[in-house]
Scaffold this motif. Structure first.
Motif, mmCIF file in Angstrom:
data_model
loop_
_atom_site.group_PDB
_atom_site.id
_atom_site.type_symbol
_atom_site.label_atom_id
_atom_site.label_comp_id
_atom_site.label_asym_id
_atom_site.label_seq_id
_atom_site.Cartn_x
_atom_site.Cartn_y
_atom_site.Cartn_z
ATOM 1 N N MET A 1 0.839 -1.188 0.000
ATOM 2 C CA MET A 1 0.000 0.000 0.000
ATOM 3 C C MET A 1 0.882 1.249 0.000
ATOM 4 N N ARG A 2 0.471 2.238 -0.750
ATOM 5 C CA ARG A 2 1.194 3.514 -0.801
ATOM 6 C C ARG A 2 0.382 4.545 -0.002
ATOM 7 N N ILE A 3 0.941 4.989 1.112
ATOM 8 C CA ILE A 3 0.248 5.870 2.040
ATOM 9 C C ILE A 3 0.891 7.249 2.006
ATOM 10 N N CYS A 4 0.083 8.267 1.771
ATOM 11 C CA CYS A 4 0.574 9.647 1.810
ATOM 12 C C CYS A 4 0.252 10.227 3.180
ATOM 13 N N VAL A 5 1.296 10.462 3.968
ATOM 14 C CA VAL A 5 1.142 11.067 5.292
ATOM 15 C C VAL A 5 1.340 12.575 5.145
ATOM 16 N N ILE A 6 0.351 13.330 5.584
ATOM 17 C CA ILE A 6 0.377 14.787 5.395
ATOM 18 C C ILE A 6 0.561 15.442 6.758
ATOM 19 N N LEU A 7 1.602 16.265 6.846
ATOM 20 C CA LEU A 7 1.998 16.841 8.127
ATOM 21 C C LEU A 7 2.117 18.355 8.010
ATOM 22 N N GLU A 8 1.836 19.027 9.100
ATOM 23 C CA GLU A 8 1.843 20.490 9.100
ATOM 24 C C GLU A 8 2.682 21.005 10.263
ATOM 25 N N GLY A 9 3.751 21.728 9.922
ATOM 26 C CA GLY A 9 4.537 22.402 10.948
ATOM 27 C C GLY A 9 5.310 21.484 11.870
ATOM 28 N N CYS A 10 5.630 20.280 11.430
ATOM 29 C CA CYS A 10 6.381 19.363 12.307
ATOM 30 C C CYS A 10 7.382 18.569 11.470
ATOM 31 N N TYR A 11 7.183 17.286 11.328
ATOM 32 C CA TYR A 11 8.096 16.392 10.608
ATOM 33 C C TYR A 11 8.224 16.835 9.151
#
Length: 474
Positions: A1-11
């Protein structure tokens, strides 16, 4: 599975907290490919990663909100359709716009954000808001405030969307909007995970913010609620870290059947073999945190100053990076003003090494989710003094069905006298402190292990796909 992790102002730009969580999370799922879609504030941070990306991170996309200011002015006019104008009216008013209409305009058709924000249509909408809500406020101030809110959102809607089988935003806000955009573009599900309730955290920041014109604080809060509404609106699953956070999400309009909480987990064995600190004549207190206003380091320093007037053989070690340079300088200056020679700012350290030097830890935050720092302290057998925010009281006293006992003290946030009293109790009651540490260790061993958390998220992904398939076939 290809998972797009969306992060804001951190990693991957900031260490600790959510960044540590997501880094370990991806490493624990080597069977999946991950795309990191990172939202930052300033493009000067581009490529300046604080982490070595795991091998299964196959792509990283960076998007910076300040790049919205570099978009060129477009002279040609765009004739908005009535349904587009209606979506834009709701958008400018920070209400409930039709996000799919906005996606079609700004992602599919590449309508210029600058064209709308310089248009007569925008001025007409804004003048109506000014007349109805801000009749005694400068129109110029309203114009620049609203423009600064909306421009970054319209800018990110034009982003190239990375391919993925599922989009997973670790917050609502801008990252939640991008998760919904990714779902729209590629016809796949998305889910939201909140470590803290994003809108409540932004609301607290706006209330304290000096840069926001007081008359517009309510408008800014409404803006962030609008972004969270977009994220919640079409999500296949919405997770949080504890039951009260789930209840808050439902109060904010989330469908109860789509909400669940999955507790944090840590690598228990990394800390569990740690023995009590050897007696060195001092009581050593650790504070593992980012130096930022939301961690309220100033109240901790004031409380420690009060403690020093009661107990002479006590030291405070603040371990963590600067999250806000201006605030960090204020904290360093305050330490000097208070004459706290026994308070030390360590910066970023190997917490495994330093935890051995602490008798107990303290967390003085005004907002938290389910802090990893407390779980790691417990696993090491170190009890905690915490403020009553997020899940902290439940970590100290135990959640429903947990009868292990009390693992520290919980006090109201921003209350230096109560914080000082709790620190004194922990310093002077050695045997009780040890017993609390053992209770904390047992609590983590039983309820907060990393492998259990990963299994729960694996099951969540499976359920998200099932729900998506059911919704598509309905």
């Amino acid at each position: 599975m290809r998972i797009c992790v969306i992060l804001e102002g951190c990693y991957p730009y900031v260490t600790g907290g959510v960044s540590t969580w997501v880094h370990q999370y991806m490493k624990a799922m080597p069977q999946h490919e991950f795309v990191v879609w990172a939202v930052g504030a300033d493009s000067k941070d581009q490529g300046k990663f604080k982490y070595e990306l795991p091998d299964n991170v196959v792509e990283i996309r960076e998007i910076f909100l300040n790049d919205a200011l570099t978009m060129p002015f477009v002279k040609e006019k765009y004739k908005f359709k009535e349904e587009e104008l209606e979506a834009l009216r709701e958008f400018v008013n920070c209400r409930e716009p039709d996000w799919e209409t906005l996606f079609r305009m700004y992602h599919d058709n590449k309508v210029s954000p600058v064209a709308f924000l310089m248009s007569e249509d925008f001025l007409e909408i804004l003048m109506k808001i000014c007349h109805e809500e801000y009749p005694y406020t400068s129109f110029s101030d309203l114009f620049h405030t609203v423009r600064s809110m909306l421009l970054p959102v319209l800018y990110i809607l034009q982003s190239d969307v990375p391919k993925a089988d599922i989009y997973h935003a670790i917050a609502t806000g801008y990252s939640g909007v991008l998760a919904r955009l990714g779902s729209y573009v590629n016809g796949v599900p998305y889910e939201i995970t909140e470590h803290g309730i994003y809108t409540r955290e932004r609301e607290e920041e706006i209330i304290r913010a000096k840069w926001v014109i007081p008359a517009f604080k309510r408008f800014w809060v409404r803006f962030f609620y609008m972004l969270s509404g977009a994220a919640y609106g079409k999500a296949s699953m919405i997770t949080s870290l504890f039951d009260k956070a789930r209840e808050t999400q439902i109060e904010m309009g989330c469908v109860p059947e789509l909400c669940r909480y999955i507790t944090n987990g840590i690598h228990y064995e990394r800390f569990s073999s740690m023995r009590p600190k050897k007696d060195n004549g001092y009581v050593d207190i650790g504070a593992v945190l980012r130096i930022s206003p939301i961690k309220d380091v100033k109240t901790l320093l004031y409380a420690f100053a009060d403690l020093r007037s009661r107990i002479s053989n006590v030291r405070l070690y603040i371990a963590g990076p600067e999250d806000d340079e201006e605030y960090a300088k204020e904290c360093y200056d305050l330490k000097e003003q208070l004459g706290l020679a026994d308070a030390y700012f360590l910066g970023t350290v190997n917490i495994l090494e330093y935890m051995e030097k602490f008798d107990f830890t303290v967390l003085s935050s005004i907002s938290e989710g389910q802090p990893l720092a407390v779980l790691e302290s417990f696993a090491a057998g170190r009890p905690c003094v915490v403020t009553d925010v997020g899940c902290c009281k439940q970590l100290i006293n135990g959640m429903e069905g947990d009868d292990l006992g009390v693992a520290g003290y919980c006090v109201p946030p921003m209350y230096r006298e109560a914080l000082c009293d709790a620190l004194e109790m922990m310093c002077t009651h050695t045997e009780e402190r040890y017993q609390m540490g053992q209770i904390g260790r047992k609590r983590v061993e039983k309820y907060f292990r990393h492998e259990d958390m990963i299994r729960n998220y694996q099951e969540a992904y499976d359920e998200v796909f099932r729900r998506w398939q059911e919704s598509v076939s309905a």
